[in-house]
Design an enzyme around this catalytic site. Structure first.
Site, PDB file in Angstrom:
ATOM      1  N   GLU A  54       0.820  -1.213   0.000  1.00 20.95           N
ATOM      2  CA  GLU A  54       0.000   0.000   0.000  1.00 20.95           C
ATOM      3  C   GLU A  54       0.849   1.255   0.000  1.00 20.95           C
ATOM      4  O   GLU A  54       0.517   2.241  -0.651  1.00 20.95           O
ATOM      5  CB  GLU A  54      -0.969   0.001   1.188  1.00 20.95           C
ATOM      6  CG  GLU A  54      -2.109  -0.985   1.054  1.00 20.95           C
ATOM      7  CD  GLU A  54      -2.949  -0.754  -0.201  1.00 20.95           C
ATOM      8  OE1 GLU A  54      -3.010   0.397  -0.694  1.00 20.95           O
ATOM      9  OE2 GLU A  54      -3.536  -1.718  -0.706  1.00 20.95           O
ATOM     10  N   TYR A 137      -6.694   6.666   3.842  1.00 19.08           N
ATOM     11  CA  TYR A 137      -6.855   5.627   2.818  1.00 19.08           C
ATOM     12  C   TYR A 137      -6.111   4.353   3.218  1.00 19.08           C
ATOM     13  O   TYR A 137      -6.671   3.243   3.188  1.00 19.08           O
ATOM     14  CB  TYR A 137      -6.355   6.097   1.436  1.00 19.08           C
ATOM     15  CG  TYR A 137      -6.134   4.890   0.559  1.00 19.08           C
ATOM     16  CD1 TYR A 137      -7.209   4.266  -0.055  1.00 19.08           C
ATOM     17  CD2 TYR A 137      -4.876   4.286   0.458  1.00 19.08           C
ATOM     18  CE1 TYR A 137      -7.048   3.104  -0.787  1.00 19.08           C
ATOM     19  CE2 TYR A 137      -4.700   3.118  -0.272  1.00 19.08           C
ATOM     20  CZ  TYR A 137      -5.789   2.541  -0.888  1.00 19.08           C
ATOM     21  OH  TYR A 137      -5.627   1.383  -1.590  1.00 19.08           O
ATOM     22  N   ASP A 155      -9.561   6.313  -2.843  1.00 20.99           N
ATOM     23  CA  ASP A 155      -8.334   6.600  -3.589  1.00 20.99           C
ATOM     24  C   ASP A 155      -8.748   7.170  -4.946  1.00 20.99           C
ATOM     25  O   ASP A 155      -9.915   7.502  -5.148  1.00 20.99           O
ATOM     26  CB  ASP A 155      -7.499   5.330  -3.764  1.00 20.99           C
ATOM     27  CG  ASP A 155      -8.098   4.436  -4.819  1.00 20.99           C
ATOM     28  OD1 ASP A 155      -9.348   4.379  -4.906  1.00 20.99           O
ATOM     29  OD2 ASP A 155      -7.346   3.803  -5.577  1.00 20.99           O
ATOM     30  N   CYS A 225     -25.754   3.874 -12.548  1.00 21.82           N
ATOM     31  CA  CYS A 225     -24.805   4.986 -12.542  1.00 21.82           C
ATOM     32  C   CYS A 225     -25.515   6.268 -12.996  1.00 21.82           C
ATOM     33  O   CYS A 225     -26.018   6.350 -14.124  1.00 21.82           O
ATOM     34  CB  CYS A 225     -23.637   4.667 -13.481  1.00 21.82           C
ATOM     35  SG  CYS A 225     -22.421   5.989 -13.643  1.00 21.82           S
TER      36      CYS A 225
END
Length: 354
Positions: A54, A137, A155, A225
């Site tokens: 990460e 995050y 992110d 969406c």
DNA sequence: GAACCGTGGAT
DNA sequence: TATCCAAGGTT
């Protein structure tokens, strides 16, 4: 008036008819069929491997990270080996990845976890965020990927996907939009299957909901969406305000004698902090001749560099002024971290002189 | 809040 | 070539 608080200026709260669990189920089902399951840090997804990956993946593409991750795990297979490592080896393994404070913070993280948690990882988001180099995050990512627990993440992938899915207007990195995104992430992250859900969000963003020419026809979220429903996918996220970056001049010193090179460890702060480099000086040195030039573009400025060679009358250096300078044998160059453009210049120059 | 902090892939 | 931007965090 009760509304002295200018409530009409507050960002509109994003809503969506799709229930969070239904959203999660769609992402989970897609992930099982089409997501990435064989990334190096996924097998096994131990807390240490997740932490390393990460940090490396911050602002860095997966394909770039993979070879660095493999070399890193080879050299530092666990928290303790990293905590006890030599700084030069740490920086040598990170060289070329950029954002070098990540490497130093990663070693600090290993030392912190060793000392404060006996080499174990804390589980709460609050405690995870106390780890050097770990922000909101990364804390969520560690909780999701390493522990399969509830860990919301926002992110670049999630930001882009959510801005489209919820049709969120405004500068995508503004605090107002950011606040909405995190609120949505907390709301739509399920209580179960967090590892697969987080991976699904990232994979959807990386492979379907891409920055340019998104593959909406392959998207399991298409019918829900908002941007797609309105034929406005290309409007979200709103374009970032663009900034012009300044041009700066740099001057470096070239000294190679007896198969050794004169190097400087750069200062604690600023660009290339604590990496080894050709010594940098303020302006053109007296009586110097130009060895070569190079250009390099950073995220926030462009560097035009000239490399100078002193004439041979300046060989004695007063030690006090050069505490961070050393002669390094040329064959030892691979064992220290050098900035990429410096290493490139150096290799080209040594090649030319041979 | 804004600036700083790297490099390389993709188009 | 120019531009965007990538599993962001710190100051």
């Amino acid at each position: 008036m009760s509304s002295q608080k200018k409530s009409n200026q507050l960002p509109q709260k994003a809503t969506h008819p799709l229930k969070p669990q239904a959203f999660a189920d769609i992402v989970l089902q897609w992930q099982a069929l089409h997501g990435r399951h064989d990334l190096p840090w996924q097998q096994p997804a131990t807390p240490y491997r997740v932490l390393v990956s990460e940090i490396m993946l911050q602002q860095t593409q997966v394909s770039t990270v993979i070879p660095y991750f493999q070399r890193w795990l080879q050299a530092f297979p666990d928290l303790h080996s990293l905590a006890n490592a030599e700084e030069d080896q740490v920086m040598a393994l990170w060289q070329g990845l950029g954002y070098y404070s990540r490497a130093r913070n990663l070693q600090k993280a290993a030392q912190y976890l060793t000392q404060e948690y006996q080499g174990e990882f804390p589980n709460s988001l609050t405690e995870l965020e106390q780890i050097p180099g770990v922000g909101r995050y990364t804390a969520g990512a560690i909780r999701s990927f390493a522990f399969d627990d509830y860990g919301p993440i926002v992110d670049g992938n999630v930001r882009r996907l959510f801005c489209r899915f919820f049709a969120i207007a405004g500068a995508p990195l503004s605090s107002a939009v950011n606040k909405q995104l995190w609120q949505l992430a907390e709301q739509f992250t399920p209580q179960n299957n967090n590892r697969a859900f987080a991976q699904g969000l990232l994979d959807l963003g990386a492979t379907v909901c891409t920055p340019k020419k998104p593959n909406c026809n392959d998207c399991p979220l298409q019918s829900n969406c908002i941007a797609f429903q309105q034929s406005r996918v290309d409007e979200f996220p709103n374009p970032k305000p663009k900034k012009t970056i300044p041009l700066r001049q740099g001057h470096f010193i070239w000294r190679v004698e007896n198969s050794q090179i004169w190097l400087q460890r750069r200062p604690e702060s600023g660009i290339w902090a604590r990496l080894w480099s050709l010594p940098e000086v303020d302006g053109v040195p007296k009586g110097a001749s130009l060895v070569g030039e190079f250009q390099h573009t950073f995220s926030h400025y462009k560097l035009q560099a000239k490399v100078w060679q002193h004439d041979h009358t300046h060989l004695q250096e007063p030690d006090a002024n050069y505490v961070d300078h050393h002669w390094l044998p040329l064959e030892a160059l691979d064992s220290v971290g050098l900035p990429t453009p410096i290493r490139q210049f150096l290799q080209a120059q040594l090649q030319a002189e041979r």
